[in-house]
Design a protein around this motif. Structure first.
Motif, mmCIF file in Angstrom:
data_model
loop_
_atom_site.group_PDB
_atom_site.id
_atom_site.type_symbol
_atom_site.label_atom_id
_atom_site.label_comp_id
_atom_site.label_asym_id
_atom_site.label_seq_id
_atom_site.Cartn_x
_atom_site.Cartn_y
_atom_site.Cartn_z
ATOM 1 N N GLY A 112 16.968 -22.483 12.564
ATOM 2 C CA GLY A 112 17.322 -21.404 13.485
ATOM 3 C C GLY A 112 16.168 -20.940 14.356
ATOM 4 N N HIS A 113 14.972 -21.452 14.149
ATOM 5 C CA HIS A 113 13.799 -21.060 14.938
ATOM 6 C C HIS A 113 13.793 -21.746 16.298
ATOM 7 C CE1 HIS A 113 12.420 -20.224 10.810
ATOM 8 N NE2 HIS A 113 11.792 -19.218 11.398
ATOM 9 N N MET A 114 13.348 -21.000 17.315
ATOM 10 C CA MET A 114 13.136 -21.599 18.623
ATOM 11 C C MET A 114 11.834 -22.398 18.588
ATOM 12 S SD MET A 114 12.773 -19.999 22.465
ATOM 13 C CE MET A 114 11.117 -19.395 22.284
ATOM 14 N N TYR A 115 11.867 -23.568 19.244
ATOM 15 C CA TYR A 115 10.693 -24.432 19.335
ATOM 16 C C TYR A 115 10.616 -24.932 20.771
ATOM 17 C CZ TYR A 115 7.430 -28.173 17.854
ATOM 18 O OH TYR A 115 6.341 -28.995 17.688
ATOM 19 N N LYS A 116 9.617 -24.474 21.511
ATOM 20 C CA LYS A 116 9.456 -24.844 22.909
ATOM 21 C C LYS A 116 8.231 -25.741 23.028
ATOM 22 C CE LYS A 116 10.376 -22.658 27.282
ATOM 23 N NZ LYS A 116 10.650 -21.380 27.926
ATOM 24 N N VAL A 117 8.432 -26.916 23.616
ATOM 25 C CA VAL A 117 7.365 -27.911 23.683
ATOM 26 C C VAL A 117 7.175 -28.372 25.123
ATOM 27 C CG1 VAL A 117 6.509 -30.087 22.745
ATOM 28 C CG2 VAL A 117 8.047 -28.674 21.357
ATOM 29 N N ALA A 118 6.001 -28.114 25.666
ATOM 30 C CA ALA A 118 5.658 -28.550 27.021
ATOM 31 C C ALA A 118 5.173 -29.991 26.969
ATOM 32 C CB ALA A 118 4.566 -27.656 27.610
ATOM 33 N N PHE A 119 5.549 -30.754 27.970
ATOM 34 C CA PHE A 119 5.070 -32.135 28.081
ATOM 35 C C PHE A 119 3.673 -32.097 28.688
ATOM 36 C CE2 PHE A 119 4.722 -36.293 30.165
ATOM 37 C CZ PHE A 119 5.029 -37.117 29.083
ATOM 38 N N SER A 120 2.747 -32.840 28.113
ATOM 39 C CA SER A 120 1.363 -32.878 28.577
ATOM 40 C C SER A 120 1.160 -34.059 29.517
ATOM 41 C CB SER A 120 0.417 -33.042 27.382
ATOM 42 O OG SER A 120 -0.157 -31.857 27.025
ATOM 43 N N ARG A 121 0.892 -33.761 30.774
ATOM 44 C CA ARG A 121 0.657 -34.809 31.755
ATOM 45 C C ARG A 121 -0.738 -35.402 31.553
ATOM 46 N NH1 ARG A 121 -3.396 -36.110 35.144
ATOM 47 N NH2 ARG A 121 -2.703 -37.312 36.905
ATOM 48 N N SER A 122 -0.820 -36.725 31.695
ATOM 49 C CA SER A 122 -2.115 -37.405 31.668
ATOM 50 C C SER A 122 -2.147 -38.409 32.811
ATOM 51 C CB SER A 122 -2.341 -38.124 30.330
ATOM 52 O OG SER A 122 -1.593 -39.330 30.279
ATOM 53 N N GLU A 123 -3.243 -39.117 32.938
ATOM 54 C CA GLU A 123 -3.367 -40.133 33.984
ATOM 55 C C GLU A 123 -2.435 -41.309 33.744
ATOM 56 O OE1 GLU A 123 -6.363 -41.520 30.891
ATOM 57 O OE2 GLU A 123 -5.452 -39.651 31.550
#
Length: 194
Positions: A112-123
């Protein structure tokens, strides 16, 4: 830890600029504490998750909402495993960064927990980063100077606070300023604005 890379999609630029030695990570006592936690994660897994659960639940009792980022210098499924093994206070939200495309997004975990994950841009993954943005995700990118937009997506100052991604609109770039070794990047990991 002793040659184990806990960031499976780390690019050459990301490895060279790793947060492991940035900021307070430059201090040997911080590096020793990180190493100790990593060794516990690898060799005493049950104790590792039990100690994290206890610490989170203790802190959650003192606040209305607790934002927790467990992958500071790693990219593993530690949150998923934690909430499957232990009961975590309901006022906890999780957030992270990843270079593993299927892990990026906003999720409600089975707990039931929210989990927000940003994508990490690389070269090496800029095409995937743009794909995430076009699908309404959030992308973190490192810049020499923060622009107003990147590929026509708004850029916000991600250095304002670590959990800022929890408040961002879909399709936003979390702009981070190059710090430490990243200031000398020549791989393309740091986006340069002319």
């Amino acid at each position: 830890s002793k040659g184990r890379n806990l960031c499976p999609k780390a690019s050459a630029g990301c490895l060279a600029a790793c947060l492991y030695t940035a900021g307070r990570g430059a201090f040997s006592n911080v590096q020793a504490a990180r190493m100790k936690r990593t060794e516990m994660f690898l060799n005493e897994t049950d104790l590792f998750y039990e100690s994290i659960a206890d610490e989170i639940n203790r802190k959650a009792k003192r606040v209305d909402e607790l934002a927790v980022r467990l992958n500071g210098t790693s990219d593993t499924k530690v949150v998923d495993v934690l909430v499957s093994r232990h009961t975590i206070a309901k006022n906890v939200v999780f957030y992270d960064y990843t270079k593993v495309l299927p892990r990026a997004g906003s999720f409600i975990l089975q707990s039931g927990h929210m989990y927000k994950v940003a994508f990490s841009r690389s070269e090496e993954n800029e095409h995937e980063a743009i794909q995430v943005l076009s699908n309404g995700g959030i992308v973190a990118a490192v810049f020499d100077k923060l622009p107003d937009t990147w590929y026509n997506y708004p850029v916000v100052d991600g250095d304002e606070r670590d959990d800022l991604m929890l408040d961002l609109f879909p399709g936003t770039v979390l702009g981070l300023k190059a710090k430490g070794k990243a200031k000398h990047d020549r791989t393309g990991f740091v986006i340069t604005n002319k």
